[in-house]
Design an enzyme around this catalytic site. Structure first.
Site, PDB file in Angstrom:
ATOM      1  N   ASP A   1       6.267   0.959   6.613  1.00 37.66           N
ATOM      2  CA  ASP A   1       4.852   0.611   6.428  1.00 37.66           C
ATOM      3  C   ASP A   1       4.183   1.634   5.546  1.00 37.66           C
ATOM      4  OD1 ASP A   1       2.248  -0.180   6.665  1.00 37.66           O
ATOM      5  OD2 ASP A   1       1.976   0.547   8.700  1.00 37.66           O
TER       6      ASP A   1
ATOM      7  N   HIS B   1       3.578   2.884  13.056  1.00 35.02           N
ATOM      8  CA  HIS B   1       2.536   3.918  13.116  1.00 35.02           C
ATOM      9  C   HIS B   1       2.918   5.105  14.013  1.00 35.02           C
ATOM     10  CE1 HIS B   1      -0.985   1.262  11.470  1.00 35.02           C
ATOM     11  NE2 HIS B   1       0.031   1.363  10.663  1.00 35.02           N
TER      12      HIS B   1
ATOM     13  N   GLU C   1       3.938  -6.260   3.869  1.00 33.27           N
ATOM     14  CA  GLU C   1       3.547  -5.301   4.897  1.00 33.27           C
ATOM     15  C   GLU C   1       4.690  -5.018   5.862  1.00 33.27           C
ATOM     16  OE1 GLU C   1       1.719  -3.227   6.214  1.00 33.27           O
ATOM     17  OE2 GLU C   1      -0.251  -3.316   5.261  1.00 33.27           O
TER      18      GLU C   1
ATOM     19  N   GLU D   1      -4.974   1.521   2.369  1.00 39.84           N
ATOM     20  CA  GLU D   1      -5.008   0.381   3.282  1.00 39.84           C
ATOM     21  C   GLU D   1      -5.312   0.867   4.685  1.00 39.84           C
ATOM     22  OE1 GLU D   1      -3.582  -2.616   6.190  1.00 39.84           O
ATOM     23  OE2 GLU D   1      -2.888  -0.573   5.943  1.00 39.84           O
ATOM     24  N   GLU D   2      -4.672   1.949   5.074  1.00 40.41           N
ATOM     25  CA  GLU D   2      -4.785   2.407   6.460  1.00 40.41           C
ATOM     26  C   GLU D   2      -6.172   2.960   6.774  1.00 40.41           C
ATOM     27  OE1 GLU D   2      -2.532   1.565   8.419  1.00 40.41           O
ATOM     28  OE2 GLU D   2      -0.557   1.634   7.473  1.00 40.41           O
TER      29      GLU D   2
ATOM     30  N   HIS E   1       0.819  -1.216   0.000  1.00 32.76           N
ATOM     31  CA  HIS E   1       0.000   0.000   0.000  1.00 32.76           C
ATOM     32  C   HIS E   1       0.850   1.263   0.000  1.00 32.76           C
ATOM     33  CE1 HIS E   1       0.174   0.854   4.438  1.00 32.76           C
ATOM     34  NE2 HIS E   1       0.271  -0.450   4.548  1.00 32.76           N
TER      35      HIS E   1
HETATM   36 ZN    ZN Z   1       0.693  -1.255   6.453  1.00 33.68          ZN
END
Ligand code: ZN
Ligand code: NAG
Length: 871
Positions: free
Chosen positions: A181, A316, A243, A216-217, A169
């Site tokens: 990520d 994140h 991922e 995706e998020e 993504h």
């Molecule tokens: Zn991800």
């Protein structure tokens, strides 16, 4: 008649065993982190050059992959769905793929005989889907979101019939620039295309579909869009998802759903995966999910889910930047991915056989000392049954009568049962011991999460406690012969293997793997000691081999996931007890022969050992009490919302944390003093389905539960309330006979993204799906749209309350909230001027909290607009 041989004392024996135990554990540790001398199990050397200087052929370049990741995460920045940066990411992605397509066409022009075709789609679309997670029912609606798709095939219809999908993504989540990520995986896929197209003579028998998914998020909208609407979606036979939830170590295969795909994976240069991770992840306790779910659900295919998982502290957060990605990680993911694609696109591919659709996985797989082992559940059942039967036979025939002179032979079964009780008590003692210390650390001393910043350090805190508990438990079982306890460990492990496997748990393999050398060591012992009542130290060495090596890796793998997770699982989650229990379980698995060993010696010695280990436990507790959980590279997560309520015309600051570490109340008081009006104390608020302010993070908002403070802002931070987030009803009609109301619920949100609405109603029909829940319920609907979209709507038919007078139709109360696209910190730092007072506040807050915590807090600040509409 023989007298028992005298053996070495405990200290001498332990000194003798220690080099073996420490040595094997160390090797397993090095292997786990990709640092072994063994090529199969180490991270590869990163490659810089695009072309191999010796062969002249294109090669995968880590430097190139990281350059892509850096462009996305630093030059463009935070690519949160709906932002301008997200749109820039999309534009960049299209350009990259078009450049590669041009290269592809150049190659075809130069070699007209080569069977190669590169097709590109820039998919755009709207959709709805239900997305339940962590026990919450949630609906997603998306507008005009995009995917960039490239298919490489041999150009024939036959060659496009069975395709493999590979996905990464492009977007990143709210508080993160998303380098690992998932920009890293985007770079990996681009490199794979470059190398495949540039490799002379390479022709795919089966097509490869590269999906650069751009949402995706926002809860897997991009993969949903592809799976449900893309014209070539139905050609996909298997999916590979790339991922990241970390930044270091070998990329881990953590979901694998068909035997054929696992066997394909077994051929990659550096395989690394385990069914244990698979089962932990699919249990849902990690509170996360990947696009893989959409491919299972909507494409009905099996596949492989692969991720960077080491050092999950930065996942994140704003620290997910290229600089923090360990060298070799990108190369590892790229080498393995390319190998998979070469294999799956070849004429030997398993793709055409993958017609059974998705079902529960039935394959055991794991990596062990450089070997990637896989076998089916049926093979597992047969092997484990065989071992269990053999264990019974073995134990029976190696039984030594303790008092052969007596006429009455003592029953081996009664004796063995007593041994089993000793082992079970030992296990329970370990769990209890560790949890008593967890209780003391958290609830008595207020020192929760003291081990947070180093994954394995909790072993030092809870290991001695577990050992003390295990040893103390043996005081209650009385005298049992060493050999009996040894055999009981073996029998129980063989039994657990067959029991768990019969329940469909592939992780049962770990018990098989530890029981196997125990059986060998027992046979060895019987011959060595001439079937007498003695266990030699060498028997311990043999029997401990798998437990200590595999146990070390299970320790590392489990704690690497769960320790950082305790920083984001909420205050109410029993983090301390979860970690203590993991240490006790893994410890019991890693050192099972501690129990027979203590029965080798006298009770007096056992008592002394309990005292000694208890003292040690007290000492480490003291040491850990002095540690603070967070530091700059292992930060605390803090969520801050500046909410403008367009209904009440108030503006508040909400702050929330997601962990149970001490010190938050202090921090909140500091925030109140600095940013709220004087004399107003922070007011804790409850978090539930009705807490609309935090719906931006719903359902993850459940984890910021009690740590939420509402405080009126100082006037200098107030923004003029000129936002327009509006919810209204159109096409509103009431069917009095049927007692229903149908309406179009319209949300207008210029400049506001990630809108969420919540309402209570008995829905009969709606656009979201075909089967709304029966009866009156609360519903949450979240939206994600491409930059610049400012309206979405849904139709619904609701049942009017049974006793209401239909001449007076009750209003529908809708809570709504969204994020001001220009007021996001630190994502929008570079253009803070256009973000109003909120951005000024965020900058000050960020500086203040950084000073307050010496840089150990990673804070996400969002300017939100919300309110309640009666429609
Ligand atoms: Zn991800
Ligand atoms: C998936 O595909 C298989 C084989 O075609 C089929 O039997 C199964 O019902 C499908 N599952 C779903 C959920 O569509």
């Amino acid at each position: 008649m023989s007298t028992p041989r005298r053996h070495w004392g405990p200290v001498r024996s332990l000194l003798c065993l220690a080099p073996f135990l420490v040595g094997v554990s160390y090797l397993a540790y090095k292997e786990n982190y990709g640092k072994s001398w063994h090529n199969l199990t180490s991270l590869p050397e990163p490659i810089t050059e695009l072309i191999d200087p010796i062969t002249g052929l294109p090669q995968l370049s880590e430097a190139r992959i990281l350059a892509h990741a850096q462009y996305l995460s630093e030059d463009i920045g935070y690519r949160t769905v709906g932002t301008r940066e997200h749109a820039l990411g999309d534009e960049w992605m299209v350009q990259q793929v078009e450049v590669l397509q041009a290269q592809c066409e150049e190659v075809i022009r130069a070699y007209p005989g080569r069977h190669l075709q590169c097709e590109v789609w820039h998919q755009r679309g709207d959709g709805y889907h239900r997305f339940d997670i962590m026990g919450h029912r949630l609906y997603k609606t998306y507008r005009d979101l995009t995917n960039v798709v490239m298919r490489i095939s041999d150009g024939t219809e036959a060659g496009k019939t069975h395709a493999v999908l590979v996905n990464a993504h492009v977007d990143s989540t709210l508080p993160s620039p998303g380098a690992a990520d998932d920009a890293l995986a985007v770079g990996v896929m681009l490199e794979c295309i470059r190398v495949l197209v540039g490799t002379p003579g390479w022709e795919p028998t089966h097509a490869i579909v590269f999906l650069f998914n751009n949402a995706e998020e926002s809860l897997q909208d991009g993969s949903h869009l592809f799976s449900t609407q893309h014209p070539i979606a139905n050609t996909v036979r298997a999916a590979i998802n790339l991922e990241a939830a970390g930044t270091t170590g070998r990329t881990l295969l953590f979901q694998a759903t068909s035997e054929q795909m696992i066997q394909t994976y077994a051929k990659v240069p550096r395989p690394f995966g385990t069914v244990i991770a698979n089962e932990i992840f699919s249990s849902g306790i990690l509170m996360s999910d990947t696009d893989f779910r959409q491919f299972e659900e909507y494409l009905n295919v099996t596949g492989l889910d692969i991720a960077v998982v080491g050092n999950s502290y930065l996942y994140h957060t704003r620290l997910d930047i290229v600089e923090n990605i360990e060298p070799g990680v990108a190369q590892h993911m790229a080498d393995n991915t390319l190998a998979l694609l070469l294999e799956l696109s070849s004429s030997d591919s398993v793709l055409p056989t993958l017609t059974a659709g998705y079902s529960r996985p039935t394959t055991v797989f794991f990596s062990y000392f450089g070997q990637f082992i896989n076998y089916s559940f049926s093979t597992a059942s047969a092997m484990y049954t065989g071992l269990f039967v053999a264990s019974l036979v073995l134990v029976y025939f190696t039984y030594v009568d303790p008092a052969p002179a007596l006429k009455q032979r003592k029953s081996p079964i009664a004796e063995q049962l007593k041994g089993m009780v000793a082992v079970a008590m030992g296990f329970l003692g370990a769990v209890l011991g560790a949890n008593v210390v967890a209780f003391l650390m958290r609830s008595v001393f207020g020192k929760a999460l003291s081990w947070f910043s180093v994954e394995l350090s909790c072993i030092a805190l809870y290991g001695p406690a577990a050992l003390a508990g295990a040893l103390a438990s043996q005081l209650f079982v009385g005298r049992v012969r060493e050999q009996t306890v040894f055999k009981s460990v073996f029998l129980l492990q063989a039994f657990l293997a067959i029991l768990l496997q019969s329940l469909g748990v592939g992780s049962a393999a770990v018990f098989f793997l530890s029981a196997l050398p125990l059986s060998a060591s027992l046979i060895f012992n019987a011959f060595l000691n001439n079937f007498e009542d003695n266990v030699s130290l060498l028997t311990y060495v043999l029997g401990q081999f798998t437990p200590i090596s595999l146990g070390t890796q299970i320790f590392c793998g489990t704690l690497d996931v769960f320790v950082p997770l305790t920083g984001r699982m909420g205050k109410d989650a029993p983090a301390e007890h979860i970690i203590a229990t993991i240490v006790a379980f893994c410890g019991a698995y890693t050192l099972p022969l501690v129990l027979p060993f203590v029965h080798r010696y006298s009770r007096a010695l056992l008592i002394r050992s309990v005292l000694l280990v208890t003292l040690l436990t007290a000492a480490v507790m003291l040491y850990f009490s002095l540690k603070s959980p967070f530091d700059t590279m292992h930060p605390k997560r803090l969520y801050v919302l500046h909410v403008e309520n367009t209904t009440s015309l108030e503006q508040h600051l909400h702050i929330g944390a997601a962990d149970g570490a001490p010190g938050f109340d202090e921090l909140a008081k500091g925030v109140a003093q600095r940013f709220s009006v004087p004399g107003v104390a922070p007011k804790p608020v409850t978090m539930d389905e009705y807490n609309g302010d935090w719906d931006i993070l719903y359902p993850f908002s459940a984890f910021v539960t009690p740590y939420k403070f509402e405080m009126p802002l100082k006037p200098e931070y107030l923004d003029p309330l000129d936002r327009t987030l509006k919810v209204s009803a159109a096409n509103d009609t009431v069917d009095r006979a049927a007692r229903t109301r149908s309406l179009t619920l319209v949300v207008e949100h210029p400049g506001v993204i990630w809108t969420t609405i919540a309402f209570d109603a008995h829905v009969l029909e709606w656009t979201l799906d075909k089967n709304p829940p029966d009866g009156f319920a609360r519903h949450h609907v979240k939206e994600a749209s491409f930059y610049g979209h400012n309206r979405w709507a849904m139709d619904l038919v609701i049942k009017l309350p049974g006793d209401s007078d239909v001449s007076e139709v009750p209003k529908l109360k809708v809570n709504f909230v969204g994020v001001h696209e220009r007021a996001m910190w630190p994502g929008k730092k570079a253009e803070k001027e256009i973000g109003g007072h909120a951005m000024q506040l965020f900058e000050e807050f960020d500086t203040w909290v950084s000073d307050y915590s010496s840089g150990t807090v990673d804070v996400m600040l969002l300017g939100c607009v919300g309110g309640v509409a009666d429609i």
